[in-house]
Design a protein around this motif. Sequence first.
Motif, PDB file in Angstrom:
ATOM      1  N   TRP A   1      -5.676 -27.677   5.372  1.00 26.04           N
ATOM      2  CA  TRP A   1      -6.696 -26.550   6.021  1.00 26.04           C
ATOM      3  C   TRP A   1      -7.183 -25.684   4.642  1.00 26.04           C
ATOM      4  N   LEU A   2      -8.645 -25.372   4.828  1.00 28.28           N
ATOM      5  CA  LEU A   2      -9.048 -24.593   3.458  1.00 28.28           C
ATOM      6  C   LEU A   2      -9.301 -23.046   3.970  1.00 28.28           C
ATOM      7  N   THR A   3      -8.672 -22.065   3.293  1.00 30.00           N
ATOM      8  CA  THR A   3      -8.543 -20.692   3.314  1.00 30.00           C
ATOM      9  C   THR A   3      -9.373 -20.096   2.313  1.00 30.00           C
ATOM     10  N   ALA A   4     -10.161 -19.008   2.960  1.00 32.48           N
ATOM     11  CA  ALA A   4     -10.893 -18.079   2.110  1.00 32.48           C
ATOM     12  C   ALA A   4     -10.261 -16.653   2.473  1.00 32.48           C
ATOM     13  N   GLU A   5      -9.973 -16.030   1.413  1.00 38.45           N
ATOM     14  CA  GLU A   5      -9.266 -14.620   1.582  1.00 38.45           C
ATOM     15  C   GLU A   5      -9.428 -13.715   0.604  1.00 38.45           C
ATOM     16  N   GLY A   6      -9.769 -12.343   1.091  1.00 35.24           N
ATOM     17  CA  GLY A   6      -9.841 -11.395   0.272  1.00 35.24           C
ATOM     18  C   GLY A   6      -8.707 -10.226   0.501  1.00 35.24           C
ATOM     19  N   ALA A   7      -8.294  -9.673  -0.548  1.00 32.60           N
ATOM     20  CA  ALA A   7      -6.988  -8.917  -0.404  1.00 32.60           C
ATOM     21  C   ALA A   7      -7.033  -7.641  -1.497  1.00 32.60           C
ATOM     22  N   TYR A   8      -6.660  -6.598  -1.175  1.00 39.23           N
ATOM     23  CA  TYR A   8      -6.622  -5.278  -2.186  1.00 39.23           C
ATOM     24  C   TYR A   8      -5.261  -4.942  -2.244  1.00 39.23           C
ATOM     25  N   GLY A   9      -4.698  -5.040  -3.514  1.00 37.85           N
ATOM     26  CA  GLY A   9      -3.359  -4.457  -3.805  1.00 37.85           C
ATOM     27  C   GLY A   9      -3.355  -3.218  -4.325  1.00 37.85           C
ATOM     28  N   LEU A  10      -2.366  -2.225  -3.392  1.00 40.11           N
ATOM     29  CA  LEU A  10      -2.192  -0.994  -3.581  1.00 40.11           C
ATOM     30  C   LEU A  10      -0.846  -1.178  -4.786  1.00 40.11           C
ATOM     31  N   THR A  11      -0.943  -0.334  -5.624  1.00 44.56           N
ATOM     32  CA  THR A  11       0.419  -0.308  -6.580  1.00 44.56           C
ATOM     33  C   THR A  11       1.048   1.136  -6.676  1.00 44.56           C
ATOM     34  N   THR A  12       2.161   1.075  -7.486  1.00 47.67           N
ATOM     35  CA  THR A  12       2.861   2.358  -7.822  1.00 47.67           C
ATOM     36  C   THR A  12       2.612   2.869  -9.181  1.00 47.67           C
ATOM     37  N   THR A  13       1.687   2.388  -9.888  1.00 45.55           N
ATOM     38  CA  THR A  13       1.436   2.419 -11.346  1.00 45.55           C
ATOM     39  C   THR A  13       0.267   3.010 -11.679  1.00 45.55           C
ATOM     40  N   ASP A  14      -0.222   3.879 -12.580  1.00 42.86           N
ATOM     41  CA  ASP A  14      -1.371   4.611 -12.972  1.00 42.86           C
ATOM     42  C   ASP A  14      -1.775   3.756 -14.083  1.00 42.86           C
ATOM     43  N   HIS A  15      -1.066   2.576 -14.617  1.00 39.97           N
ATOM     44  CA  HIS A  15      -1.100   1.987 -15.986  1.00 39.97           C
ATOM     45  C   HIS A  15      -1.998   0.554 -16.011  1.00 39.97           C
ATOM     46  N   LEU A  16      -2.457  -0.030 -15.031  1.00 41.03           N
ATOM     47  CA  LEU A  16      -2.922  -1.143 -15.068  1.00 41.03           C
ATOM     48  C   LEU A  16      -4.055  -1.309 -16.019  1.00 41.03           C
ATOM     49  N   ASP A  17      -4.648  -0.275 -16.354  1.00 44.52           N
ATOM     50  CA  ASP A  17      -5.673  -0.058 -17.344  1.00 44.52           C
ATOM     51  C   ASP A  17      -5.158   0.532 -18.639  1.00 44.52           C
ATOM     52  N   ASP A  18      -3.830   0.687 -18.974  1.00 38.33           N
ATOM     53  CA  ASP A  18      -3.384   1.438 -19.984  1.00 38.33           C
ATOM     54  C   ASP A  18      -4.129   2.712 -20.578  1.00 38.33           C
ATOM     55  N   VAL A  19      -4.701   3.388 -19.049  1.00 41.35           N
ATOM     56  CA  VAL A  19      -5.205   4.747 -19.276  1.00 41.35           C
ATOM     57  C   VAL A  19      -4.552   5.566 -18.162  1.00 41.35           C
ATOM     58  N   SER A  20      -3.992   6.667 -18.523  1.00 36.75           N
ATOM     59  CA  SER A  20      -3.330   7.569 -17.544  1.00 36.75           C
ATOM     60  C   SER A  20      -3.565   8.831 -18.050  1.00 36.75           C
ATOM     61  N   GLN A  21      -2.986   9.300 -18.966  1.00 33.71           N
ATOM     62  CA  GLN A  21      -3.136  10.754 -19.243  1.00 33.71           C
ATOM     63  C   GLN A  21      -4.566  10.875 -19.773  1.00 33.71           C
ATOM     64  N   ARG A  22      -5.188   9.995 -20.345  1.00 29.86           N
ATOM     65  CA  ARG A  22      -6.463  10.199 -20.781  1.00 29.86           C
ATOM     66  C   ARG A  22      -7.521  10.158 -19.648  1.00 29.86           C
ATOM     67  N   GLY A  23      -7.066   9.975 -18.449  1.00 31.66           N
ATOM     68  CA  GLY A  23      -7.912   9.637 -17.172  1.00 31.66           C
ATOM     69  C   GLY A  23      -7.234  10.607 -16.142  1.00 31.66           C
ATOM     70  N   ASN A  24      -6.798  10.203 -14.971  1.00 27.45           N
ATOM     71  CA  ASN A  24      -6.550  10.923 -13.905  1.00 27.45           C
ATOM     72  C   ASN A  24      -4.890  10.401 -13.605  1.00 27.45           C
ATOM     73  N   PRO A  25      -4.074  11.224 -14.160  1.00 26.96           N
ATOM     74  CA  PRO A  25      -2.506  10.492 -13.896  1.00 26.96           C
ATOM     75  C   PRO A  25      -2.185  10.839 -12.372  1.00 26.96           C
ATOM     76  N   ASP A  26      -2.839  11.527 -11.609  1.00 29.65           N
ATOM     77  CA  ASP A  26      -2.536  11.645 -10.089  1.00 29.65           C
ATOM     78  C   ASP A  26      -2.969  10.245  -9.515  1.00 29.65           C
ATOM     79  N   ARG A  27      -3.700   9.531  -9.947  1.00 25.38           N
ATOM     80  CA  ARG A  27      -4.088   8.619  -8.879  1.00 25.38           C
ATOM     81  C   ARG A  27      -3.826   7.180  -9.451  1.00 25.38           C
ATOM     82  N   ASN A  28      -2.894   6.640  -8.774  1.00 24.34           N
ATOM     83  CA  ASN A  28      -2.632   5.004  -9.087  1.00 24.34           C
ATOM     84  C   ASN A  28      -3.860   3.874  -9.148  1.00 24.34           C
ATOM     85  N   ASP A  29      -3.581   2.871  -9.848  1.00 25.12           N
ATOM     86  CA  ASP A  29      -4.566   2.192 -10.018  1.00 25.12           C
ATOM     87  C   ASP A  29      -4.451   0.947  -8.918  1.00 25.12           C
ATOM     88  N   GLY A  30      -5.174   0.166  -8.672  1.00 25.81           N
ATOM     89  CA  GLY A  30      -5.406  -0.932  -7.690  1.00 25.81           C
ATOM     90  C   GLY A  30      -6.042  -2.295  -8.232  1.00 25.81           C
TER      91      GLY A  30
END
Length: 238
Positions: free
Chosen positions: A195-224
């Motif tokens: 089978w050939l599968t085409a898929e799109g997904a969005y990952g919700l996370t429990t971290t605000d540091h995927l970009d190494d920017v939290s206190q310099r940005g918006n620490p109340d919003r997690n990255d995805g």
Amino acid sequence: MRITNLLLGAALLAPLAASAQAPRRHFDAQGRAFFRGPLRLSAGGGIALYNGDLTASLGDNFIGPAGQLGLVYTWRPHWSVGGEATAFQIGARDQLPERNLAFRGRNLAVTAFVRYEPLRDPSWYAGTRNRFARVKPFLKAGVGYLLYNPKAYNGTERPANNTEFLPAERPDYTATAITVPVGGGLSFFLTRRFWLTAEGAYGLTTTDHLDDVSQRGNPDRNDGYGTVTFKLEYQLGE
């Protein structure tokens, strides 16, 4: 954390244990006979995108590669369970020019998932196992662990070999978080085995540091992050 371990272990080990036994006939709510399985191995790749403190714009994204390995097991008609590992790279430049920030992140997500296929596939049932739906849409949701390792820098372009990265905002990279990917896609019948599968997904996370920017940005919003992948699924057994 223990709940995630149990879910992931169940998705990975239960199908293998079941497939080692002789096929046993089950019945759905309408009394139609079906067999659990088959087990399918999947592998493929695609692209990954970022959404977080720096930007939510596709134009600011440094789109990166993504690769996946996994398995899918048909538990009963319309429902499958499985697990997969996704390695992906994300990056972006800051939407606020005055901050002059950008980052690159290399990540690994290991997840267990449930997949729901709303349309009927004749191959699910004991009497029509040799007939296959040609196209199967599906919805998918999972939970698992995310390992992430971002590097921030000043600039507006992708990092080069001579890029000087900024000191990390937190000291414990590579770090871990919980991820909850949700999405959907289409599976296309090729042969009895493939089978050939085409898929799109969005990952919700429990971290605000995927970009190494939290206190310099918006620490109340997690990255995805998002992934768009194409996978080949190979069926084991009958």
